[in-house]
Design a protein around this motif. Structure first.
Motif, PDB file in Angstrom:
ATOM      1  N   PRO A  83      -3.444   0.641  -3.973  1.00  0.00           N
ATOM      2  CA  PRO A  83      -4.218   0.782  -2.731  1.00  0.00           C
ATOM      3  C   PRO A  83      -3.310   1.183  -1.552  1.00  0.00           C
ATOM      4  CG  PRO A  83      -4.682  -1.333  -3.799  1.00  0.00           C
ATOM      5  CD  PRO A  83      -3.538  -0.703  -4.532  1.00  0.00           C
ATOM      6  N   LEU A  84      -3.875   1.945  -0.616  1.00  0.00           N
ATOM      7  CA  LEU A  84      -3.116   2.426   0.544  1.00  0.00           C
ATOM      8  C   LEU A  84      -2.465   1.275   1.305  1.00  0.00           C
ATOM      9  CD1 LEU A  84      -2.179   4.752   2.316  1.00  0.00           C
ATOM     10  CD2 LEU A  84      -4.367   4.611   3.542  1.00  0.00           C
ATOM     11  N   LYS A 109       0.629   0.385  -0.468  1.00  0.00           N
ATOM     12  CA  LYS A 109       1.633   1.449  -0.285  1.00  0.00           C
ATOM     13  C   LYS A 109       2.313   1.301   1.073  1.00  0.00           C
ATOM     14  CE  LYS A 109      -0.714   4.884  -3.139  1.00  0.00           C
ATOM     15  NZ  LYS A 109      -1.353   6.198  -3.164  1.00  0.00           N
ATOM     16  N   TYR A 169       0.402   9.281  -0.677  1.00  0.00           N
ATOM     17  CA  TYR A 169      -0.371   8.328   0.111  1.00  0.00           C
ATOM     18  C   TYR A 169      -1.882   8.502  -0.020  1.00  0.00           C
ATOM     19  CZ  TYR A 169       3.699   6.331   2.375  1.00  0.00           C
ATOM     20  OH  TYR A 169       4.884   5.667   2.610  1.00  0.00           O
ATOM     21  N   GLU A 170      -2.367   9.708  -0.224  1.00  0.00           N
ATOM     22  CA  GLU A 170      -3.807   9.946  -0.180  1.00  0.00           C
ATOM     23  C   GLU A 170      -4.453  10.252  -1.528  1.00  0.00           C
ATOM     24  OE1 GLU A 170      -5.311   9.227   2.583  1.00  0.00           O
ATOM     25  OE2 GLU A 170      -3.443   9.024   3.709  1.00  0.00           O
ATOM     26  N   GLU A 171      -3.761  10.946  -2.402  1.00  0.00           N
ATOM     27  CA  GLU A 171      -4.400  11.392  -3.638  1.00  0.00           C
ATOM     28  C   GLU A 171      -4.159  10.456  -4.815  1.00  0.00           C
ATOM     29  OE1 GLU A 171      -3.630  15.560  -4.336  1.00  0.00           O
ATOM     30  OE2 GLU A 171      -3.939  16.013  -2.218  1.00  0.00           O
ATOM     31  N   LYS A 214      -4.130   7.065  -6.611  1.00  0.00           N
ATOM     32  CA  LYS A 214      -5.003   5.924  -6.297  1.00  0.00           C
ATOM     33  C   LYS A 214      -4.700   4.648  -7.095  1.00  0.00           C
ATOM     34  CE  LYS A 214      -7.639   8.333  -3.523  1.00  0.00           C
ATOM     35  NZ  LYS A 214      -7.565   8.153  -2.101  1.00  0.00           N
TER      36      LYS A 214
END
Length: 129
Positions: A41-42, A45, A34-36, A38
């Motif tokens: 886009p979040l 996701k 979720y964070e690393e 890329k």
């Protein structure tokens, strides 16, 4: 007992204590996804996650990912369209797997015809699953 009481989520630390290394592996994996990473886009996701949550039927995940998606500017229309895509995809998978039913039916008839000419064993398992 209510199986889907959001208060049940307060037990997650208890689960983590039961298997801390495995739990940490999962949490690290989740953070990376979720964070690393890329490429996606979040916001997208979270839309994917909420569609998957509907397929898996997890009310906790549905609630969590809908709220995260909403906080990222997601709309109700996008949520419902994603759910419809998941619904259509799941239905399509069920339909395409129905071909196996036809193959099994046709196979059984062919095997029955062949076996009627042979000596059949007394005990044969119906399924190996």
């Amino acid at each position: 007992m209510n199986y889907y009481d959001s208060n049940n989520l307060k037990k997650i630390p208890d689960l983590i204590r039961l298997a801390p290394e495995a739990a940490q592996s999962y949490l690290t994996f989740e953070h990376e996804v979720y964070e690393e990473l890329k490429a996606i886009p979040l916001r997208t996701k979270e839309l994917i996650a909420l569609a998957v949550a509907h397929v898996t039927g997890c009310p906790y995940c549905i609630d969590t990912h809908v709220k995260k998606f909403q906080s990222l500017g997601g709309t109700r229309e996008e949520i419902f369209e994603a759910v419809l895509v998941a619904t259509c995809t799941r239905a399509g998978a069920v339909l395409s797997h129905a071909t196996h039913s036809l193959v099994a039916y046709e196979e059984d008839r062919t095997q029955e015809q062949q076996m009627s000419n042979e000596v059949q064993p007394k005990h044969k398992p119906d399924c190996f699953c």
